[in-house]
Design a protein around this motif. Structure first.
Motif, mmCIF file in Angstrom:
data_model
loop_
_atom_site.group_PDB
_atom_site.id
_atom_site.type_symbol
_atom_site.label_atom_id
_atom_site.label_comp_id
_atom_site.label_asym_id
_atom_site.label_seq_id
_atom_site.Cartn_x
_atom_site.Cartn_y
_atom_site.Cartn_z
ATOM 1 N N THR A 1 0.832 -1.200 0.000
ATOM 2 C CA THR A 1 0.000 0.000 0.000
ATOM 3 C C THR A 1 0.868 1.251 0.000
ATOM 4 O O THR A 1 0.593 2.216 -0.724
ATOM 5 N N GLN A 2 1.927 1.248 0.789
ATOM 6 C CA GLN A 2 2.850 2.380 0.819
ATOM 7 C C GLN A 2 3.511 2.581 -0.530
ATOM 8 O O GLN A 2 3.679 3.715 -1.005
ATOM 9 N N LEU A 3 3.863 1.473 -1.193
ATOM 10 C CA LEU A 3 4.464 1.548 -2.521
ATOM 11 C C LEU A 3 3.496 2.165 -3.522
ATOM 12 O O LEU A 3 3.866 3.078 -4.289
ATOM 13 N N VAL A 4 2.252 1.706 -3.518
ATOM 14 C CA VAL A 4 1.232 2.242 -4.421
ATOM 15 C C VAL A 4 0.985 3.719 -4.141
ATOM 16 O O VAL A 4 0.852 4.530 -5.070
ATOM 17 N N GLU A 5 0.936 4.081 -2.866
ATOM 18 C CA GLU A 5 0.701 5.477 -2.492
ATOM 19 C C GLU A 5 1.805 6.378 -3.043
ATOM 20 O O GLU A 5 1.524 7.457 -3.585
ATOM 21 N N MET A 6 3.046 5.939 -2.938
ATOM 22 C CA MET A 6 4.164 6.741 -3.454
ATOM 23 C C MET A 6 4.108 6.858 -4.978
ATOM 24 O O MET A 6 4.378 7.924 -5.537
ATOM 25 N N ILE A 7 3.743 5.767 -5.659
ATOM 26 C CA ILE A 7 3.658 5.784 -7.120
ATOM 27 C C ILE A 7 2.549 6.715 -7.591
ATOM 28 O O ILE A 7 2.738 7.525 -8.507
ATOM 29 N N VAL A 8 1.364 6.600 -6.963
ATOM 30 C CA VAL A 8 0.235 7.450 -7.349
ATOM 31 C C VAL A 8 0.544 8.916 -7.078
ATOM 32 O O VAL A 8 0.254 9.791 -7.909
ATOM 33 N N GLU A 9 1.138 9.208 -5.937
ATOM 34 C CA GLU A 9 1.481 10.592 -5.599
ATOM 35 C C GLU A 9 2.482 11.162 -6.597
ATOM 36 O O GLU A 9 2.415 12.345 -6.958
ATOM 37 N N ARG A 10 3.408 10.310 -7.064
ATOM 38 C CA ARG A 10 4.451 10.777 -7.993
ATOM 39 C C ARG A 10 3.909 11.003 -9.392
ATOM 40 O O ARG A 10 4.228 12.004 -10.041
#
Length: 204
Positions: A96-105
């Motif tokens: 989830t943290q990985l997805v959050e960083m990707i979406v934010e970027r």
């Protein structure tokens, strides 16, 4: 055929939303806009597809009684299944943290639209439910767990996008005032759930 049957069944027959009513918090809150719902649905699908095979391997090669026999015969009677629940959540939270960083970027607009519901995927009961169902059904290999996770994600994606499309159309409908918002959303969810029950009699 087993893989195709499992894939189709996980989408329609064992749909996380309409068969088990899991992940309803984000389902009802985010399903106001198709674009936002699509983004969240893709994130949920990605996390389910990635975490289920990892949790499957942890379950079968680390946690189950006798799972550590490959490491040394003296660990054959060791049972670490009491750790599975918290480790499953840790794996889900990591992705989830990985997805959050990707979406934010790459999609700040989608990130802002999803708000708190993107990090809350870590505690989304549909995601954890996938791992617990995998544990309960005792799939024979990680491939089946992956197919089940992908199919469950697609099922959740179709449910939330379909709901969002209906709710967008309802904005131009004359819905009675007491039912506007969550009221009509609950009614539509129940009707869609009843429609999905028709798949339960299909032999796959």
């Amino acid at each position: 055929m087993d893989y195709i049957s499992l894939f189709v069944r996980s989408i329609f027959v064992d749909n996380m939303v309409f068969a088990y009513y899991l992940g309803m918090c984000s389902f009802l809150a985010v399903s106001k806009n198709v674009k936002t719902s699509l983004g969240l649905g893709l994130a949920v699908t990605f996390i389910l597809t990635c975490t289920l095979p990892i949790n499957y391997m942890l379950e079968n090669y680390v946690f189950k009684e006798g799972a550590l026999a490959w490491l040394d015969p003296k660990y054959a009677n060791l049972n670490l299944s009491f750790l599975s629940f918290i480790i499953f959540i840790a794996v889900i939270a990591s992705f989830t943290q990985l997805v959050e960083m990707i979406v934010e970027r790459f999609s700040p607009t989608l990130y802002n639209s999803l708000g708190i519901f993107l990090p809350l995927i870590a505690v989304n009961c549909a995601i954890l439910g996938g791992s617990l169902f995998m544990q309960q059904r005792e799939f024979i290999n990680a491939g089946m767990a992956t197919i089940y996770g992908f199919g469950s994600g697609i099922g959740w994606l179709l449910a939330i996008v379909g709901m969002a499309a209906i709710r967008e159309k309802l904005q131009f409908s004359n819905v009675p005032k007491p039912l506007r918002g969550l009221g009509i959303a609950f009614i539509i969810t129940a009707l869609m759930g009843m429609a999905f029950l028709s798949f339960s009699g299909v032999k796959l």
